[in-house]
Design an enzyme around this catalytic site. Sequence first.
Site, PDB file in Angstrom:
ATOM      1  N   ASP A 131      13.956  10.144  -9.373  1.00 13.97           N
ATOM      2  CA  ASP A 131      14.888   9.851  -7.732  1.00 13.97           C
ATOM      3  C   ASP A 131      15.835  10.914  -6.784  1.00 13.97           C
ATOM      4  OD1 ASP A 131      16.696   9.324 -10.281  1.00 13.97           O
ATOM      5  OD2 ASP A 131      17.269   8.116  -9.553  1.00 13.97           O
ATOM      6  N   HIS A 132      15.847  12.375  -8.024  1.00  7.31           N
ATOM      7  CA  HIS A 132      16.307  13.335  -8.003  1.00  7.31           C
ATOM      8  C   HIS A 132      14.698  14.906  -7.452  1.00  7.31           C
ATOM      9  CE1 HIS A 132      20.013  11.727  -8.892  1.00  7.31           C
ATOM     10  NE2 HIS A 132      18.953  10.988  -9.275  1.00  7.31           N
ATOM     11  N   HIS A 175      23.594   5.749 -17.460  1.00  7.18           N
ATOM     12  CA  HIS A 175      24.629   5.687 -16.299  1.00  7.18           C
ATOM     13  C   HIS A 175      25.723   5.063 -16.890  1.00  7.18           C
ATOM     14  CE1 HIS A 175      22.007   6.723 -12.791  1.00  7.18           C
ATOM     15  NE2 HIS A 175      21.168   6.862 -13.949  1.00  7.18           N
ATOM     16  N   SER A 180      22.193   2.572 -21.502  1.00 11.76           N
ATOM     17  CA  SER A 180      22.476   2.671 -20.389  1.00 11.76           C
ATOM     18  C   SER A 180      22.459   4.540 -19.942  1.00 11.76           C
ATOM     19  CB  SER A 180      22.861   2.078 -19.482  1.00 11.76           C
ATOM     20  OG  SER A 180      22.959   2.858 -18.340  1.00 11.76           O
ATOM     21  N   GLY A 221       0.669  -1.448  -0.115  1.00  6.64           N
ATOM     22  CA  GLY A 221       0.529  -0.175  -0.107  1.00  6.64           C
ATOM     23  C   GLY A 221       0.964   1.252   0.007  1.00  6.64           C
ATOM     24  N   ASP A 248      28.587   9.990  -9.454  1.00 10.04           N
ATOM     25  CA  ASP A 248      27.327   8.532 -10.057  1.00 10.04           C
ATOM     26  C   ASP A 248      27.890   6.556  -9.865  1.00 10.04           C
ATOM     27  OD1 ASP A 248      25.370   6.335 -11.355  1.00 10.04           O
ATOM     28  OD2 ASP A 248      25.540   7.876 -13.095  1.00 10.04           O
ATOM     29  N   ASP A 266      23.846  11.584 -10.810  1.00  5.69           N
ATOM     30  CA  ASP A 266      23.690  10.635 -12.695  1.00  5.69           C
ATOM     31  C   ASP A 266      24.352  11.357 -13.819  1.00  5.69           C
ATOM     32  OD1 ASP A 266      22.338   9.580 -10.689  1.00  5.69           O
ATOM     33  OD2 ASP A 266      20.320   9.727 -12.166  1.00  5.69           O
TER      34      ASP A 266
HETATM   35 ZN    ZN Z   1      19.711   8.818 -10.338  1.00 11.74          ZN
HETATM   36 ZN    ZN Z   2      19.099  10.436 -12.988  1.00 18.55          ZN
END
Ligand code: ZN
Ligand code: ZN
Length: 743
Positions: A261-262, A550, A548, A232, A377, A345
């Site tokens: 995520d930032h 990254h 990717s 939940g 990163d 990143d």
């Molecule tokens: Zn990130």
């Molecule tokens: Zn990112």
Amino acid sequence: MTENKKNEGEKKKGIDLVVRSAIDRLVSAEQDAAAMASAGAVPAAAGRRTKTAAASTAEPVRQQSRKPRQRKPKAAESKETAGSPVVAPTEVVAPEAKTVAAAKTQPPAGKKRGRPKKNATAATSMASAAVQPARAVSRKANVRAYSGKPADEQLPTQSFHSNFLALHHDAAPSKPHAAAAASKKGDREYKLKIIPLGGLGEVGKNMTLIQYADDIIVVDGGVSFPENDMFGVDLVIPDYSYLIENKDKVRAFFLTHGHEDHIGAMPYILNDIQAPVYSAPLTLGLLRGKLNEHRINADLRQVAPREEVTAGLFRVEFVRLTHSIPDTMGLAVTTPVGVILLISDFKMDLSPIDGKQMDFGRISALGEKGVLLLMSDSTNAEREGFTGSERSVGANLERIFFNAPGRIIVTTFASHVHRVQQVMQAAFKAGRKVAVCGRGMQNMTAIAAAMGYLEVPDKTLVDIERIQDMPADQTVILTTGSQGEMMAGLTRMAAGEHKQVQIREGDTVVISATPIPGNDRMVSRTVDNLFRRGAYVYYERAQHIHVSGHASQEELKLLLNLAKPRYFMPIHGEHHMLQKHAMLAQQVGMAAENTIVMENGQVLELARRSYRATRSVESGRVFVDGLGVGDVGATVLRERRQLSEGGVIVVSMTYSHERGRGRSPVPKLVAGPDILTRGFIFEKEYEHIIGEMKEKVVALSTPERLADSNINDLRNQIRSQLSKFVIERTGRRPVIMVAVSVM
Ligand SMILES: [Zn+2]
Ligand SMILES: [Zn+2]
């Protein structure tokens, strides 16, 4: 001050002496070494613009030209840190102890007494900063275990370190800046603090604080997505209690790029703490959308690469990077102690789709001047070689678009504007029209196109309704669902539940993404469903339909070579990724003790030539569920897990408590017991079990137990007896709730 704290204070003073004498030795051993770039030591390059946070903040913000504060009197200082135990370098520290505080100095190259040579090859984890020889051996064994190669093959030798140190010191400015000389005294002070509140030991909820005395700046405020056992929970955000406690010190927020995520936690953070937010246009555009949803006003300030912002004592410069979303920037933060280069990143895309190159020149110039700490990163720290250029995906998409016999359905991350751009381009070249399907993808393409980040080729876009009537081999449908998310476009199409698009024989589906760890199952279920409906699916990495965002190992090493930091702290990754990244830094030539692997909540204190971890601040996960933030904790999750595993049994009954004519009242059951279950057993088929439970409840409900004072006791008795009975008869452990009411 309690006796305990006093002792700690005494202990700390003693250790401070140890630390200081070590630094003194170091300073005298390194005659040639000038101080690192200091406040004002890096003059603003010509052509760079400067912005000041003070301009419109309510509280006047001190200019960076302010002199570093004088050292506090000893008494005050010991009070300040009294609650922070400091562990001597020789003390053994349990690796799992999160509150560990280790005093650490950088010993001179030639004076590594008592430290075996091999020790230097292992990454230095702050959680076990006081490494003992015995631990070093076991750590080395770990290295071997997960690298698959003998550690000696991978890791640099001691002499390699010394070479690097010599090289590095040569690179330091030969004429110490006035401010640098003045702060030589300040060398022993650890006022600069790096406090990661998220992003270490995980991929997600990135958030880092940089604090010097009474000034704090915050870099990023991201979310992570709930794991399977977080029933939940919609989102997970970092615990930023420390920031709330120090909200009057927060000078500004800086955002590196627009990924969730930032920036995902920013609406929650900005609801509690007001300070200007600096970032690039696209990042701010995405944030603005979120803030509007949450009805939050914030002071958003747009900046460009190489632009500088002064926030309290800090001067922050933006450095352009390449990543899987446009407008990604790193930060070069000039502090009174030195420059911190925070490269979150990134990848080194040498042929980016928008032609905006990563600013190698600026990073290299900062490296020449001297970078005190690099944070970078670690997402792909375990992947060898270079990450391919985004451009390499385009040719493969085109090949598929030209050859596919019928309709094409493409999915990728909505925020991956460059990928979306390449899909549009490939469609245009292959003479296909594109329909954008799903709210997330429509919003993102609209924002990106309006802001000039996405160029839609002429007459390429058509409405999803209209595309149904067009010849199949002239169409492309662009949608979300690359991660198998339940509600996303492709997932519903694959399940036959999409209103507008049904998968047909002859369709070609291109999943232009790789599953984020944890999503593999869902993606593979979607792929199965698509094949079942007769589509051909491109989804594997081998087909080169995704690269990717990254940096891989060679790029990470190149960054380390350019920035030449004194200290290195891997960020943005699970713990093993951070360790691997630290080892890469050692291969580049950094001394093991200068690579710092930390945990969320630990505080790294930096001086010019030494560092230490003094303590931990509150950190962890805060769950967002619906409108509630932080009201779902471990207990609630445990209950939800229990409910999901065993279901629930509710026992309800009513008894009367009327006083009759006699002296003592005789309580008796007047209704029930009724037993309801959910998710436990199918009641109709197990009436006998329900019946037996009722009998047990009646037997337990004696007049004595029904007396007011014993009601709690009765509830517990019923619960434990039924629980025993249910386990015996069914082997299950449902949640049992007992409701007793009085008439
Ligand atoms: Zn990130
Ligand atoms: Zn990112």
